[in-house]
Design a protein around this motif. Sequence first.
Motif, PDB file in Angstrom:
ATOM      1  N   GLY A   1      74.985  19.069  50.331  1.00 55.69           N
ATOM      2  CA  GLY A   1      74.038  17.987  50.099  1.00 55.69           C
ATOM      3  C   GLY A   1      72.650  18.469  49.711  1.00 55.69           C
ATOM      4  N   PHE A   2      71.663  17.706  50.120  1.00 57.94           N
ATOM      5  CA  PHE A   2      70.288  17.915  49.681  1.00 57.94           C
ATOM      6  C   PHE A   2      69.419  18.502  50.789  1.00 57.94           C
ATOM      7  CE2 PHE A   2      72.129  14.373  47.436  1.00 57.94           C
ATOM      8  CZ  PHE A   2      71.724  14.531  46.117  1.00 57.94           C
ATOM      9  N   PRO A   3      68.610  19.497  50.478  1.00 54.29           N
ATOM     10  CA  PRO A   3      67.585  19.910  51.443  1.00 54.29           C
ATOM     11  C   PRO A   3      66.448  18.894  51.416  1.00 54.29           C
ATOM     12  CG  PRO A   3      67.382  21.197  49.430  1.00 54.29           C
ATOM     13  CD  PRO A   3      68.599  20.324  49.254  1.00 54.29           C
ATOM     14  N   GLY A   4      65.712  18.800  52.526  1.00 54.95           N
ATOM     15  CA  GLY A   4      64.498  17.990  52.545  1.00 54.95           C
ATOM     16  C   GLY A   4      63.320  18.870  52.189  1.00 54.95           C
ATOM     17  N   VAL A   5      62.586  18.522  51.133  1.00 57.75           N
ATOM     18  CA  VAL A   5      61.578  19.437  50.575  1.00 57.75           C
ATOM     19  C   VAL A   5      60.209  18.757  50.476  1.00 57.75           C
ATOM     20  CG1 VAL A   5      60.959  20.888  48.605  1.00 57.75           C
ATOM     21  CG2 VAL A   5      63.367  20.605  49.240  1.00 57.75           C
ATOM     22  N   SER A   6      59.178  19.482  50.873  1.00 58.39           N
ATOM     23  CA  SER A   6      57.788  19.043  50.707  1.00 58.39           C
ATOM     24  C   SER A   6      56.937  20.227  50.268  1.00 58.39           C
ATOM     25  CB  SER A   6      57.214  18.488  52.017  1.00 58.39           C
ATOM     26  OG  SER A   6      57.758  17.245  52.354  1.00 58.39           O
ATOM     27  N   LEU A   7      55.834  19.913  49.604  1.00 61.20           N
ATOM     28  CA  LEU A   7      54.831  20.933  49.295  1.00 61.20           C
ATOM     29  C   LEU A   7      53.782  20.920  50.400  1.00 61.20           C
ATOM     30  CD1 LEU A   7      54.188  20.529  45.440  1.00 61.20           C
ATOM     31  CD2 LEU A   7      55.452  22.340  46.616  1.00 61.20           C
ATOM     32  N   LEU A   8      53.273  22.102  50.749  1.00 59.32           N
ATOM     33  CA  LEU A   8      52.239  22.213  51.771  1.00 59.32           C
ATOM     34  C   LEU A   8      50.992  22.876  51.207  1.00 59.32           C
ATOM     35  CD1 LEU A   8      54.303  23.487  54.857  1.00 59.32           C
ATOM     36  CD2 LEU A   8      53.829  21.117  54.186  1.00 59.32           C
ATOM     37  N   ALA A   9      49.837  22.416  51.686  1.00 58.36           N
ATOM     38  CA  ALA A   9      48.573  23.054  51.333  1.00 58.36           C
ATOM     39  C   ALA A   9      48.374  24.297  52.203  1.00 58.36           C
ATOM     40  CB  ALA A   9      47.429  22.063  51.537  1.00 58.36           C
ATOM     41  N   LYS A  10      47.288  25.021  51.978  1.00 50.25           N
ATOM     42  CA  LYS A  10      47.029  26.241  52.743  1.00 50.25           C
ATOM     43  C   LYS A  10      46.889  25.975  54.235  1.00 50.25           C
ATOM     44  CE  LYS A  10      44.787  28.946  49.090  1.00 50.25           C
ATOM     45  NZ  LYS A  10      43.541  29.654  48.677  1.00 50.25           N
ATOM     46  N   ASP A  11      46.382  24.785  54.584  1.00 50.86           N
ATOM     47  CA  ASP A  11      46.195  24.471  56.002  1.00 50.86           C
ATOM     48  C   ASP A  11      47.458  23.886  56.645  1.00 50.86           C
ATOM     49  OD1 ASP A  11      46.311  21.994  54.823  1.00 50.86           O
ATOM     50  OD2 ASP A  11      44.332  21.312  55.509  1.00 50.86           O
ATOM     51  N   GLY A  12      48.558  23.851  55.901  1.00 52.97           N
ATOM     52  CA  GLY A  12      49.823  23.369  56.440  1.00 52.97           C
ATOM     53  C   GLY A  12      50.042  21.881  56.305  1.00 52.97           C
ATOM     54  N   GLN A  13      49.065  21.152  55.755  1.00 49.67           N
ATOM     55  CA  GLN A  13      49.228  19.719  55.565  1.00 49.67           C
ATOM     56  C   GLN A  13      50.084  19.429  54.338  1.00 49.67           C
ATOM     57  OE1 GLN A  13      48.047  17.352  57.801  1.00 49.67           O
ATOM     58  NE2 GLN A  13      47.633  19.226  58.965  1.00 49.67           N
ATOM     59  N   ALA A  14      50.846  18.337  54.395  1.00 51.53           N
ATOM     60  CA  ALA A  14      51.717  17.979  53.278  1.00 51.53           C
ATOM     61  C   ALA A  14      50.899  17.569  52.060  1.00 51.53           C
ATOM     62  CB  ALA A  14      52.643  16.841  53.683  1.00 51.53           C
ATOM     63  N   VAL A  15      51.384  17.960  50.899  1.00 49.43           N
ATOM     64  CA  VAL A  15      50.777  17.566  49.634  1.00 49.43           C
ATOM     65  C   VAL A  15      51.672  16.495  49.007  1.00 49.43           C
ATOM     66  CG1 VAL A  15      50.092  18.315  47.320  1.00 49.43           C
ATOM     67  CG2 VAL A  15      49.765  19.849  49.281  1.00 49.43           C
ATOM     68  N   GLY A  16      51.126  15.308  48.776  1.00 44.80           N
ATOM     69  CA  GLY A  16      51.924  14.248  48.167  1.00 44.80           C
ATOM     70  C   GLY A  16      53.061  13.784  49.077  1.00 44.80           C
TER      71      GLY A  16
END
Length: 224
Positions: free
Chosen positions: A129-144
């Motif tokens: 199936g699908f992995p759950g994916v997010s982008l993170l900023a340098k401080d660990g906060q989610a981007v978008g």
Amino acid sequence: MSPQPSPRRVRNLAAALLAVTAAAALTACQDGKPDSAKSPSSAASGGSSSGAASGTNGGGTGSQNTAGSADSAGQPTAARGAASTDHSSHRCTAASLRMSLGQPDPGAGNIRSALTFTNNGKQSCTLRGFPGVSLLAKDGQAVGKPATREGAAGAAVTLAPGKSAHAVLHTITKGMKGSGCWPAGASVQAFPPGSKESMTARASGLQVCGDEFSVTALAPGAAA
């Protein structure tokens, strides 16, 4: 000849008979009263039960909405919800995998990047199936927002020790849509299917534009 009853006695008998007839008619009317004519207190009691059940269901539905929350370590958990559920007893876990993100590959207005998972353990395991994916900023906060799913889930992929499977992240080039671009991510966070533990890798300059961010299901082998 028998004596005739007096007129007064006849009137008394007639009055008694009329009273008995009226009482019988009243009793018959009450016995035939429909259910809808029950007392107001009974009707109110039935409506109260229905309303309580409706309120409980509404609360349960709301309580299931956890997107955008954070786990005990402060990491965003929205990407976890985007991952496929996998209950296989031989499922690959984050502890047994190594993850890497390839360089963005632009072409015809699209940008694709391969997200590769390698079995680092000593036994074979499966991913489906699908992995759950997010982008993170340098401080660990989610981007978008977390990546949405693209395409079908596909079949399970068995990984022998040292073997890999990959998914493809997709966005579009700047200017293709008018919504602009998100800040570039410093790292990518992914939850393998069925896993409650995340993995991170360097984002390799990945930037999402046009609010277009999706991930395919895992396929066998490393990306070409």
